[in-house]
Design an enzyme around this catalytic site. Structure first.
Site, mmCIF file in Angstrom:
data_model
loop_
_atom_site.group_PDB
_atom_site.id
_atom_site.type_symbol
_atom_site.label_atom_id
_atom_site.label_comp_id
_atom_site.label_asym_id
_atom_site.label_seq_id
_atom_site.Cartn_x
_atom_site.Cartn_y
_atom_site.Cartn_z
ATOM 1 N N LYS A 111 0.824 -1.218 0.000
ATOM 2 C CA LYS A 111 0.000 0.000 0.000
ATOM 3 C C LYS A 111 0.855 1.264 0.000
ATOM 4 O O LYS A 111 0.466 2.277 -0.579
ATOM 5 C CB LYS A 111 -0.977 -0.003 1.176
ATOM 6 C CG LYS A 111 -2.114 -0.996 0.983
ATOM 7 C CD LYS A 111 -3.242 -0.773 1.976
ATOM 8 C CE LYS A 111 -4.361 -1.769 1.768
ATOM 9 N NZ LYS A 111 -5.355 -1.733 2.858
ATOM 10 N N LYS A 191 -5.741 -11.412 -9.460
ATOM 11 C CA LYS A 191 -6.831 -11.702 -8.542
ATOM 12 C C LYS A 191 -8.046 -10.837 -8.902
ATOM 13 O O LYS A 191 -7.888 -9.698 -9.340
ATOM 14 C CB LYS A 191 -6.294 -11.334 -7.143
ATOM 15 C CG LYS A 191 -7.172 -11.637 -5.990
ATOM 16 C CD LYS A 191 -6.379 -11.381 -4.705
ATOM 17 C CE LYS A 191 -7.334 -11.049 -3.582
ATOM 18 N NZ LYS A 191 -6.667 -10.742 -2.324
ATOM 19 N N LYS A 194 -11.970 -5.055 -7.517
ATOM 20 C CA LYS A 194 -12.734 -3.942 -8.028
ATOM 21 C C LYS A 194 -11.806 -2.945 -8.714
ATOM 22 O O LYS A 194 -12.112 -2.429 -9.787
ATOM 23 C CB LYS A 194 -13.476 -3.268 -6.870
ATOM 24 C CG LYS A 194 -14.585 -2.419 -7.388
ATOM 25 C CD LYS A 194 -15.336 -1.701 -6.314
ATOM 26 C CE LYS A 194 -16.214 -0.664 -6.988
ATOM 27 N NZ LYS A 194 -16.575 0.442 -6.127
#
Ligand code: TRP
Length: 327
Positions: A111, A191, A194
């Site tokens: 992140k 994977k 969204k």
């Protein structure tokens, strides 16, 4: 009964990967465990987010969980920020967590790379709040995906460190890994997610789902209709395993390997089975969306009863820490 805790971020739009990999199992676990499930809104603010959307996404995520079968009859369901003891305990856990451990977390590193302009303390502290979520209820078991195992290990270490210094208060929680296969995106590469826009939404309508399935990547080595395929290399077959019955799976496996059925035939069967399972979920979600007063009451009652438990734990914690706290 053994206690389970798990959390889901309020993304608002849950896809079939989340459903197969997590929510379905959450519902099944309610039969055997005392389950507490939480929409973790305070985790969601660790990265940039749309302020005007957060409350709607939080409610929509709760609605999806309820539409999938969670209810006050089989679990406790609430929103993280409604039980402020989570963040209070996180502060205390901060004081036993080595910074080095947090810097090593894979999710923090990923992140930080994705959000270079906003590497904030909350992002680094994310796993400590997660440990507090679990341990404030002394939950021993945590159903999560593979990517969260490192965070659960950190929770164990936080519990150990706290206990050895302040008294034996917390269990060391264990991850329960889903046996469900990992679902790739409809592009067949990463994977399903969204943000990659390669997902099939749990509540999307039939036409859209069919269009996504129709064009979804299958076994890339099966180029022509008469080529034999390999179900093990096919993401559509993996999705089949979540929605289709064993007898049908055997047929499809055989038909694919000897090219007696084509990819479109295979997808049509999948579509039918998926809609059979997803249509009732969509209908329930639609009626819950019309009755948000009911959803709000469920979340409010869930938070009230979790808060009772959380307060008890905090009393023990303060006593262990030696905090001056007149009761
Ligand atoms: N980090 C988890 C995820 O992204 C969500 C989460 C927050 C969680 N708190 C939790 C999961 C506690 C299990 C237990 O998937």
């Amino acid at each position: 009964m053994k206690r389970i805790f798990s959390g889901i971020q309020p993304t608002g739009e849950v896809h079939i990967g989340n459903y197969i990999g997590a929510i379905k199992q959450w519902v099944e676990l309610t039969a055997e465990y005392d389950c507490i499930y939480c929409v973790v809104d305070y985790h969601a603010i660790t990265i940039e987010y749309e302020i005007s959307e957060l409350r709607h996404k939080t409610l929509d995520t709760a609605i999806i969980l309820m539409a999938c079968g969670l209810s006050p009859d089989n679990c406790k369901l609430f929103v993280q920020s409604h039980v402020p003891e989570h963040t209070e305990l996180a502060w205390i856990f901060n004081c036993v967590t080595p910074i080095g451990e947090l810097e090593r977390m894979t999710q923090f590193k990923d992140k930080s790379r994705q959000h270079r302009a906003n590497i904030n303390m909350g992002l680094m502290d994310y796993p400590v709040l997660q440990a507090a979520d679990i341990l404030i209820y002394k939950a021993g078991f945590v159903p999560v995906g593979e990517d969260q195992v490192q965070h659960i290990e950190l929770s164990r270490e936080v519990a150990r460190k706290f206990n050895s210094r302040f008294g034996d208060i917390f269990p060391e929680p264990q991850a329960i890994l889903s046996l469900a296969p990992r679902i790739l995106g409809i592009d067949g590469s990463g994977k399903m997610s969204k943000s990659m826009n390669n997902y099939i939404g749990l509540l999307e309508n039939g036409d859209i789902i069919w269009e996504k399935l129709r064009t979804a990547v299958t076994d890339v080595n099966r180029v022509r209709r008469k080529d034999p395929g390999n179900p093990e290399l096919c993401n559509i077959y993996t999705i089949h395993r979540a929605f289709s019955k064993d007898e049908e799976l055997i047929e499809i496996d055989k038909g694919c390997r000897n090219a007696s059925i084509g990819c479109i035939d295979c997808k049509k069967i999948l579509y039918r089975n998926m809609m059979e399972e997803l249509s009732p979920i969509r209908e329930r979600a639609e009626s819950l969306k019309k009755d948000t007063d009911y959803v709000r009451d469920v979340l409010k009652n869930g938070a009230a009863s979790c808060r009772e438990m959380a307060k008890k734990t905090m009393d023990e914690v303060r006593a262990g820490l030696g905090i001056y706290y007149p009761v």
